[in-house]
Design a protein around this motif. Sequence first.
Motif, PDB file in Angstrom:
ATOM      1  N   ASN A 195      44.592  74.192  18.954  1.00 60.52           N
ATOM      2  CA  ASN A 195      43.812  73.439  18.118  1.00 60.52           C
ATOM      3  C   ASN A 195      44.485  72.019  17.772  1.00 60.52           C
ATOM      4  O   ASN A 195      43.972  70.988  17.586  1.00 60.52           O
ATOM      5  CB  ASN A 195      43.694  74.284  16.690  1.00 60.52           C
ATOM      6  CG  ASN A 195      42.478  74.987  16.630  1.00 60.52           C
ATOM      7  OD1 ASN A 195      42.744  76.348  16.918  1.00 60.52           O
ATOM      8  ND2 ASN A 195      41.398  74.744  16.620  1.00 60.52           N
ATOM      9  N   THR A 196      46.088  72.198  17.750  1.00 57.55           N
ATOM     10  CA  THR A 196      46.749  70.703  17.930  1.00 57.55           C
ATOM     11  C   THR A 196      46.322  69.982  18.867  1.00 57.55           C
ATOM     12  O   THR A 196      46.136  68.545  18.796  1.00 57.55           O
ATOM     13  CB  THR A 196      48.050  70.858  17.736  1.00 57.55           C
ATOM     14  OG1 THR A 196      48.735  71.950  16.446  1.00 57.55           O
ATOM     15  CG2 THR A 196      48.892  69.732  17.506  1.00 57.55           C
ATOM     16  N   ALA A 197      46.179  70.535  20.105  1.00 55.17           N
ATOM     17  CA  ALA A 197      45.847  69.549  21.174  1.00 55.17           C
ATOM     18  C   ALA A 197      44.491  69.085  21.098  1.00 55.17           C
ATOM     19  O   ALA A 197      44.214  67.943  21.380  1.00 55.17           O
ATOM     20  CB  ALA A 197      45.920  70.528  22.421  1.00 55.17           C
ATOM     21  N   ILE A 198      43.633  69.650  20.682  1.00 54.57           N
ATOM     22  CA  ILE A 198      42.196  69.330  20.545  1.00 54.57           C
ATOM     23  C   ILE A 198      42.085  68.477  19.307  1.00 54.57           C
ATOM     24  O   ILE A 198      41.328  67.089  19.624  1.00 54.57           O
ATOM     25  CB  ILE A 198      41.179  70.442  19.964  1.00 54.57           C
ATOM     26  CG1 ILE A 198      41.026  71.513  21.332  1.00 54.57           C
ATOM     27  CG2 ILE A 198      39.829  69.915  19.498  1.00 54.57           C
ATOM     28  CD1 ILE A 198      40.194  72.724  20.968  1.00 54.57           C
ATOM     29  N   PHE A 199      43.092  68.459  18.259  1.00 53.49           N
ATOM     30  CA  PHE A 199      43.022  67.520  17.374  1.00 53.49           C
ATOM     31  C   PHE A 199      43.565  66.151  17.687  1.00 53.49           C
ATOM     32  O   PHE A 199      43.043  64.718  17.574  1.00 53.49           O
ATOM     33  CB  PHE A 199      43.835  68.034  16.029  1.00 53.49           C
ATOM     34  CG  PHE A 199      44.175  67.086  14.838  1.00 53.49           C
ATOM     35  CD1 PHE A 199      43.272  66.919  13.923  1.00 53.49           C
ATOM     36  CD2 PHE A 199      45.517  66.417  14.945  1.00 53.49           C
ATOM     37  CE1 PHE A 199      43.414  66.032  12.827  1.00 53.49           C
ATOM     38  CE2 PHE A 199      45.618  65.426  14.104  1.00 53.49           C
ATOM     39  CZ  PHE A 199      44.789  65.178  12.945  1.00 53.49           C
ATOM     40  N   ILE A 200      44.738  66.108  18.680  1.00 49.09           N
ATOM     41  CA  ILE A 200      45.275  64.830  19.271  1.00 49.09           C
ATOM     42  C   ILE A 200      44.425  64.515  20.281  1.00 49.09           C
ATOM     43  O   ILE A 200      43.897  63.202  20.151  1.00 49.09           O
ATOM     44  CB  ILE A 200      46.567  65.336  19.988  1.00 49.09           C
ATOM     45  CG1 ILE A 200      47.569  65.947  19.104  1.00 49.09           C
ATOM     46  CG2 ILE A 200      47.067  64.245  20.931  1.00 49.09           C
ATOM     47  CD1 ILE A 200      48.867  66.202  19.713  1.00 49.09           C
ATOM     48  N   ASP A 201      43.831  65.020  20.936  1.00 52.29           N
ATOM     49  CA  ASP A 201      42.661  64.479  21.898  1.00 52.29           C
ATOM     50  C   ASP A 201      41.309  63.833  21.231  1.00 52.29           C
ATOM     51  O   ASP A 201      40.890  62.521  21.848  1.00 52.29           O
ATOM     52  CB  ASP A 201      41.987  65.664  22.988  1.00 52.29           C
ATOM     53  CG  ASP A 201      41.386  65.077  23.908  1.00 52.29           C
ATOM     54  OD1 ASP A 201      42.102  64.272  24.819  1.00 52.29           O
ATOM     55  OD2 ASP A 201      40.171  65.219  24.311  1.00 52.29           O
ATOM     56  N   GLN A 202      41.070  64.381  20.044  1.00 51.12           N
ATOM     57  CA  GLN A 202      39.949  63.711  19.238  1.00 51.12           C
ATOM     58  C   GLN A 202      40.399  62.697  18.378  1.00 51.12           C
ATOM     59  O   GLN A 202      39.561  61.920  18.021  1.00 51.12           O
ATOM     60  CB  GLN A 202      39.331  64.678  18.291  1.00 51.12           C
ATOM     61  CG  GLN A 202      38.667  65.925  18.986  1.00 51.12           C
ATOM     62  CD  GLN A 202      38.194  66.805  17.925  1.00 51.12           C
ATOM     63  OE1 GLN A 202      38.959  67.185  16.813  1.00 51.12           O
ATOM     64  NE2 GLN A 202      37.088  67.599  18.235  1.00 51.12           N
ATOM     65  N   THR A 203      41.801  62.498  18.175  1.00 49.70           N
ATOM     66  CA  THR A 203      42.300  61.112  17.519  1.00 49.70           C
ATOM     67  C   THR A 203      43.095  60.426  18.133  1.00 49.70           C
ATOM     68  O   THR A 203      42.508  59.275  19.239  1.00 49.70           O
ATOM     69  CB  THR A 203      43.116  61.600  15.991  1.00 49.70           C
ATOM     70  OG1 THR A 203      43.877  62.768  16.722  1.00 49.70           O
ATOM     71  CG2 THR A 203      42.120  62.526  15.364  1.00 49.70           C
ATOM     72  N   VAL A 204      44.297  60.313  18.166  1.00 54.50           N
ATOM     73  CA  VAL A 204      45.185  59.508  18.798  1.00 54.50           C
ATOM     74  C   VAL A 204      45.149  59.379  20.371  1.00 54.50           C
ATOM     75  O   VAL A 204      45.363  58.331  20.834  1.00 54.50           O
ATOM     76  CB  VAL A 204      46.894  59.836  18.437  1.00 54.50           C
ATOM     77  CG1 VAL A 204      46.947  59.544  16.878  1.00 54.50           C
ATOM     78  CG2 VAL A 204      47.431  61.024  18.761  1.00 54.50           C
ATOM     79  N   GLY A 246      42.513  59.881  22.103  1.00 49.18           N
ATOM     80  CA  GLY A 246      41.300  59.093  22.549  1.00 49.18           C
ATOM     81  C   GLY A 246      40.546  59.741  23.842  1.00 49.18           C
ATOM     82  O   GLY A 246      40.101  59.066  24.495  1.00 49.18           O
ATOM     83  N   GLY A 247      40.866  61.041  24.112  1.00 47.55           N
ATOM     84  CA  GLY A 247      40.261  61.617  25.106  1.00 47.55           C
ATOM     85  C   GLY A 247      41.472  61.732  26.518  1.00 47.55           C
ATOM     86  O   GLY A 247      41.158  62.500  27.456  1.00 47.55           O
ATOM     87  N   ALA A 248      42.396  61.137  26.614  1.00 43.14           N
ATOM     88  CA  ALA A 248      43.345  60.932  27.452  1.00 43.14           C
ATOM     89  C   ALA A 248      44.251  62.094  27.691  1.00 43.14           C
ATOM     90  O   ALA A 248      44.227  62.552  29.021  1.00 43.14           O
ATOM     91  CB  ALA A 248      44.601  59.748  27.360  1.00 43.14           C
ATOM     92  N   LEU A 249      44.489  63.085  26.781  1.00 37.34           N
ATOM     93  CA  LEU A 249      45.005  64.275  26.985  1.00 37.34           C
ATOM     94  C   LEU A 249      44.109  65.164  27.635  1.00 37.34           C
ATOM     95  O   LEU A 249      44.485  65.936  28.555  1.00 37.34           O
ATOM     96  CB  LEU A 249      45.428  64.850  25.568  1.00 37.34           C
ATOM     97  CG  LEU A 249      46.034  66.226  25.787  1.00 37.34           C
ATOM     98  CD1 LEU A 249      47.283  66.323  26.588  1.00 37.34           C
ATOM     99  CD2 LEU A 249      46.295  66.937  24.374  1.00 37.34           C
ATOM    100  N   GLY A 250      42.812  65.254  27.177  1.00 31.45           N
ATOM    101  CA  GLY A 250      41.950  66.078  28.093  1.00 31.45           C
ATOM    102  C   GLY A 250      41.699  65.619  29.297  1.00 31.45           C
ATOM    103  O   GLY A 250      41.606  66.423  30.394  1.00 31.45           O
ATOM    104  N   THR A 251      41.793  64.449  29.647  1.00 32.65           N
ATOM    105  CA  THR A 251      41.535  64.024  31.206  1.00 32.65           C
ATOM    106  C   THR A 251      42.676  64.262  32.007  1.00 32.65           C
ATOM    107  O   THR A 251      42.615  64.872  33.118  1.00 32.65           O
ATOM    108  CB  THR A 251      41.461  62.344  30.978  1.00 32.65           C
ATOM    109  OG1 THR A 251      40.343  61.958  30.248  1.00 32.65           O
ATOM    110  CG2 THR A 251      41.394  61.881  32.522  1.00 32.65           C
TER     111      THR A 251
END
Length: 663
Positions: A364-373, A375-380
């Motif tokens: 959930n922290t990873a999803i929160f980070i990807d949705q905020t700071v 900006g989708g870069a973590l998911g990519t």
Amino acid sequence: MFKPFVINPPVFFGALLTIGLFLAVGVVFPREADEIFASLQSGILTNFGWLYLLAVGVVLAAMLLLCLSRYGSLKLGPDDSTPDFSFPSWIAMLFAAGMGIGLMFYGVGEPMTHYMAPPTAEPGTIPAVREAMSVTFLHWGIHAWAIYAVVGLSLAYFGYRYNLPLTIRSGLYPLLKDKINGPIGHAVDIFAVVGTVFGIATSMGVGVTQINSGLNFLLGVPISVPVQLLIIAVVTGLATISVVSGLEKGVRILSELNLVVAILLMLFVLVVGPTAELARDFVQNLGLYLDSILLRTFNIYAYEPTPWIDAWTLFYWAWWISWSPFVGMFIARISRGRTVREFLTAVLFIPAGFTFVWMTVFGNTAIFIDQTVAGGALGTAIANDLSVGLFEFFTYLPFPVITSTLAVILVAVFFVTSADSGSVVIDAIAAGGETQTTIMQRIFWCAFVGVVAACLLLAGGLDALQSVTIASALPFIFVILALLWSLLSGMRADLAQELSRTESALTPAQPAAGVTWQRRLAMMLKAPTEADVRTFIDKEARAALEQVARELTNRGRAATVEADEAGAIALRAPAEGVRDFVYGVAPASHPVAMLTPLAAGKPDLRYEARTYFSSGNRGYDIMGFGRDQLIADVLVQFERYLLLVKSPDMQLLHAAPEHAPGT
């Protein structure tokens, strides 16, 4: 002097041959290997995927029912046995042996992957978050531990309560009887060795790719197959050192250390992450998991086929099944003296509960980070390479170098404990349940698992490892279901005896003759020495048992008196189709409580001549009984035995020869 290997030749060489055939595909046909393994995986999942889901669902339901039922009071060992390890050490070893590497690899990667590509929801949406965490909990929850539990419970129950060899085939004794020592038993153990080797090799492949990514992040080490092979060699060497040091020292110390470091790392993420949101998320995730557990247990997407189920749920079930001989035997070895209920409660819920917290904190922290700071870069980044997910995740938190370094160390130590404990388990199965094997033998299996992982990495990387894991798990599904049926049969027989003992308390017969009240008082005030106990067993007990054995034999019931090197002696009357009658007496000892009359002489131990029986029931001290009194007690136990073996439940189980319990 060189000490020879202790092996069961059909299992040892049969497993090596089977594994060699798989490896030969990758070595002889390196270019075609990836295609061959992919085709094998696809064919198995297409035709037998339903079987994986159904079998796991049945096993989970059975373990929950056993835990809540009256069978839960039965002990994994004689009734008076006590646990070998403290509760915290036991839990730490359960956790580290079960899925440590996987938590590090998939803790960030899996929730993020499902968030970006969920089974049914719209990617990147709130429903996708719900589905991502729900299926992550499913894959890492009590289903996996139920698979481990049925194997571990079966081995511990028949291994410690009836003194059968601690190997997979022993769990099938109520069904196969003496056939467990023939081709069927050999085949079962071969399946167990093959599945264990490939299951551990898959975990090694997961761990080595993540270590390589971590070293690349920290030191710029290139991500390549040669580097990964070097990592396998180094960690396998460390695992070998741990193997040599033994289970109590090596695995226990590493497991406890790793658990502490993992908890500290998780707490760090919890504190610096969105703490309040994570608390709410955990409650929501748990609710979603419980709400959907029944449907997801049996949901194979039959009416709307999707490759997602093959790539994730079915692969996980196959991975857990292939790991079950390893984890099952490992937790059986460390669980002697626990009750069935204590075993199942701890194995099913404690590691799974920790895993749920872990997946919430990291996922959930990873999803929160990807949705905020981010900006989708973590998911990519995770979509491009799952193994870098954890290290990319740490770049958005304070002290990324320190946390990434700790993560690499954690993965490496989990790697070591998996190879260490895995090689010990494989060695025991290949040796026919013998746990006292040579150091070189354990080193051989430790190195062999590393070689298998290296060969499969060369043959096709992680995909090849996953494909072979799925293939090796298929035959073991049938073994697991047979273990479950066999376990229920054995427990039903023991419960019948337990109920009978409740109606007629199992206590020694009242003195028939030979012990005056003055002598009994003298024995209470003067603790017998070990020499006194051994002399009593060798003279009085032996004479009484031999007299009963002669009379039984004269009356058409063959009976013998057996002795062992530990000083125990036993009357045995073999029986066809049911458990033998055994009345044994063994030297035993226990600490003397302070502030008693016995403490005046300050002895450290109280020595006893303790009875034991073929059922594993609680024994009692008969030190000082006269010969007639001993004979009367044997007859009491024999009469109870005859009543019990006439019960239909008791006739379900014909246990192997019983040996004297350890003192």
